[in-house]
Scaffold this active site. Structure first.
Site, short mmCIF file in Angstrom:
data_model
loop_
_atom_site.label_atom_id
_atom_site.label_comp_id
_atom_site.label_asym_id
_atom_site.label_seq_id
_atom_site.Cartn_x
_atom_site.Cartn_y
_atom_site.Cartn_z
N GLY A 53 0.85 -1.19 0.00
CA GLY A 53 0.00 0.00 0.00
C GLY A 53 0.87 1.23 0.00
O GLY A 53 2.07 1.15 0.30
N CYS A 80 5.28 -6.08 1.72
CA CYS A 80 5.64 -4.66 1.69
C CYS A 80 4.95 -3.90 2.83
O CYS A 80 5.26 -4.12 3.97
CB CYS A 80 5.34 -4.09 0.30
SG CYS A 80 6.24 -2.58 -0.01
N TYR A 81 3.97 -3.05 2.52
CA TYR A 81 3.24 -2.36 3.60
C TYR A 81 2.70 -3.39 4.59
O TYR A 81 2.73 -3.20 5.80
CB TYR A 81 2.10 -1.53 3.03
CG TYR A 81 1.29 -0.78 4.07
CD1 TYR A 81 1.69 0.47 4.49
CD2 TYR A 81 0.16 -1.35 4.66
CE1 TYR A 81 0.98 1.16 5.47
CE2 TYR A 81 -0.57 -0.67 5.63
CZ TYR A 81 -0.15 0.58 6.03
OH TYR A 81 -0.86 1.25 7.00
N HIS A 170 8.00 -7.57 -3.35
CA HIS A 170 6.73 -8.03 -3.95
C HIS A 170 6.92 -9.38 -4.63
O HIS A 170 7.35 -9.43 -5.78
CB HIS A 170 6.22 -6.99 -4.96
CG HIS A 170 5.73 -5.75 -4.31
ND1 HIS A 170 4.43 -5.60 -3.88
CD2 HIS A 170 6.38 -4.61 -3.96
CE1 HIS A 170 4.29 -4.41 -3.31
NE2 HIS A 170 5.46 -3.80 -3.35
N GLU A 172 4.72 -11.20 -5.84
CA GLU A 172 3.70 -11.43 -6.86
C GLU A 172 4.11 -10.92 -8.24
O GLU A 172 3.49 -11.28 -9.24
CB GLU A 172 2.38 -10.78 -6.43
CG GLU A 172 2.33 -9.26 -6.41
CD GLU A 172 2.92 -8.63 -5.14
OE1 GLU A 172 3.69 -9.30 -4.44
OE2 GLU A 172 2.61 -7.46 -4.88
N ASP A 228 -17.70 -11.44 -21.92
CA ASP A 228 -18.25 -11.36 -20.57
C ASP A 228 -19.77 -11.54 -20.57
O ASP A 228 -20.31 -12.33 -19.78
CB ASP A 228 -17.90 -10.02 -19.91
CG ASP A 228 -16.39 -9.81 -19.86
OD1 ASP A 228 -15.66 -10.80 -20.02
OD2 ASP A 228 -15.96 -8.66 -19.67
N LYS A 367 -10.40 -12.21 -16.38
CA LYS A 367 -10.80 -12.42 -17.77
C LYS A 367 -10.53 -13.86 -18.26
O LYS A 367 -11.41 -14.48 -18.85
CB LYS A 367 -10.06 -11.43 -18.67
CG LYS A 367 -10.54 -11.41 -20.09
CD LYS A 367 -11.77 -10.55 -20.19
CE LYS A 367 -12.32 -10.49 -21.59
NZ LYS A 367 -13.45 -9.55 -21.66
#
Ligand code: XMP
Length: 511
Positions: A53, A80-81, A170, A172, A228, A367
């Site tokens: 964040g 992180c945060y 991070h 990710e 979608d 998606k």
């Protein structure tokens, strides 16, 4: 069902964390950090991840968590945060990095303690992606240092017994080497997930939920033929069959055979499909209009009018369904009261169609998961793998005034180009590919005669997010085949060009 909770502290990579977890076949949801302890207990997560964040944990208004979260006996991973929040909440100390070397941004060589469950089986060093200006001056009691960099002694902290872990980088993002393995370790070594979540499970669960909610009510859906709305329709058709009414508005600016293809794809379900031929209405209102924004606006407005007229004919419905997907939900603030977002494909839905509730059965899917679900439901590939098609359709690919004749010309040319792309096996490599009809005429020679016809442009791009895009390096032979087919078969076109501009500075569409 095994679930991981991702508490959102406003980091820019939060969707990626969710992606990584789901790629491990573990179901997860991103929820706002304000979720109460009670709600977290009800959610019953098998692991909790705190995201990064933009804030500093030591500032008065920074997002915090209820310290009780650490007593739930649920493993926690702070990123992180999130890592600094663990330190701050459990009695450590986080300060602004005083000297520049303690601030870390970008790729950083990092050394891991591979006896720590988070780093088990990994090489002892690798590159991690850092982005923090704060520094953990004191690590909370009971925590060990599990990774360090040349500048920072506490890149990762761990309390193995309490199963609380924090990393300052991070894991990710792709820039972090072995980041995915670290997330896997958290899920499988620390949370003991089984990783057996599948799209078939999701489908069954979603169908059950729709049935419970809708009961014997009726559901209205604007079906555009895009991925979608099509998957949303298929899911609802499977769940409630004839209680679903799909309205497919043909504005005369669809691609060749589009309406038939959509109708065919849904033929196997016992649902109600209303196919509205509104070509005259749309083309009538577009007569004489050349400004791109006016075209968009007219089509958006007219869509609402047509949809509303149809809804009136259908009578009272309890639910309006929308194909909102997870990235839209996360962007608009996950967990906040359902935002009725303007449908990206049709430019806004009528606000005064009378219904009780909005249904968004895809709101937790990314998606490619939506495509997977579509396949699971038995939708044909041509719908599930479809390239994006703008709501205003061919109107923004016809330069100048839109007429029926121009739309027919472009439809044919666009079809031939798409056919050549598919024949060359490039359709899955290109993000978007289509034809544009310009309002420029040029001189040509055909047979023995001189021609003075329109110039057609072919456009193909590759992109991950459509915010930026590269023009696609399509082989000359494919372009050649498309050009020959178009000039030979489509009346009114005697010259074909290929657009070699990326975005920026151009956009994907021509208008
Ligand atoms: P641009 O042209 O802005 O396009 O680079 C980016 C992506 O958005 C699509 N697009 C639209 N989609 N209504 C839509 O539903 C629109 O008015 C619209 N304009 C652009 C475009 O096809 C591309 O995928």
């Amino acid at each position: 069902m095994e679930k991981v909770l991702i508490l959102d502290f406003g980091g820019q990579y939060n969707q990626l964390i969710a992606r990584r977890v789901r790629e491990c076949h573990v179901y997860c949801e991103v929820r706002p950090y304000t979720m109460s302890l009670e709600e977290i207990r009800d959610f019953d997560p098998m692991g909790i991840i705190f995201t990064g964040g933009p804030n500093s944990v030591y500032l008065p208004d920074s997002p915090q968590v209820d310290p009780g979260i650490f007593d739930l006996n649920v493993p926690v991973l702070g990123i992180c945060y999130g890592c600094q929040l663990i330190a701050h909440t459990l009695g450590g100390q986080v300060t602004e990095a005083q000297d520049d070397s303690a601030r870390e941004y970008g790729k950083t060589k990092t050394y891991y303690d591979t006896t720590c469950p988070l780093f088990r089986g990994l090489p002892a060093e690798g590159i991690s992606w850092m982005s923090h200006g704060d520094y953990m001056a004191k690590v909370p009691e009971g925590f060990t240092l599990a990774a360090h960099s040349d500048a920072c002694p506490n890149v990762a902290i761990a309390h193995v017994e309490r199963r609380i872990y924090g990393v300052q980088y991070h894991p990710e993002v792709n820039h972090t080497q072995y980041g995915t393995q670290m997330i896997r370790n958290f899920l499988f070594e620390i949370c003991h997930a089984s990783g057996d979540w599948t799209m078939a499970d999701y489908k069954e669960q979603a169908i059950r939920q729709v049935r419970e909610k809708v009961q014997d009510g009726r559901v209205l859906l604007a079906l555009s033929g895009g991925v979608d709305s099509s998957v949303c329709a298929a899911l609802l058709a499977e769940a409630i069959g004839p209680q679903l009414i799909c309205v497919f508005v043909d504005h005369g600016l669809m691609r060749l055979n589009e309406g038939d293809e959509v109708e065919q794809a849904f033929a196997k379900w016992d649902m109600k499909m209303v196919r509205v031929n509104a070509q005259d209405r749309f083309l009538g209102r577009l007569a004489g209009v050349v400004d791109p924004d006016r075209k968009r606006k007219i089509i958006g407005e007219e869509f609402i009018h047509v949809f509303q007229d149809e809804a009136k004919k259908i009578g009272a419905v309890e639910f309006l369904a929308q194909g909102t997907i997870y990235p839209d939900v996360i962007e608009s603030g996950a967990g906040a009261a359902a935002v009725i977002k303007s449908h990206h494909n049709v430019g806004g839905l009528p606000s005064h169609v009378d219904f009780k509730e909005i249904l968004e059965p895809l709101r937790l899917l990314f998606k490619d998961e939506v495509r997977q679900l579509g396949r699971e439901l038995g939708l044909p590939d041509y719908l599930v793998d479809r390239q994006p098609f703008p709501g205003p359709g061919l109107a923004i690919r016809i330069m100048g005034e839109v007429t029926r004749e121009k739309a027919d010309t472009l439809r044919q040319a666009d079809f031939l180009f798409r056919q050549e792309v598919a024949r060359a096996g490039l359709d899955h490599q290109l993000s978007q590919y289509f034809a544009v009809l310009t309002d420029t005429r040029s001189v040509g020679v055909m047979g023995d005669g001189r021609t003075y016809d329109n110039v057609l442009v072919l456009r193909a791009v590759t992109t991950d997010d459509f915010m930026t895009a590269d023009w696609a390096r399509i082989p000359y032979e494919v372009l050649d085949r498309a050009s020959v087919a178009i000039v030979n078969q489509v009346r009114g076109i005697n010259r074909v060009c290929y657009d070699i501009t990326s975005k920026p500075p151009a956009t994907v569409e021509w208008e």
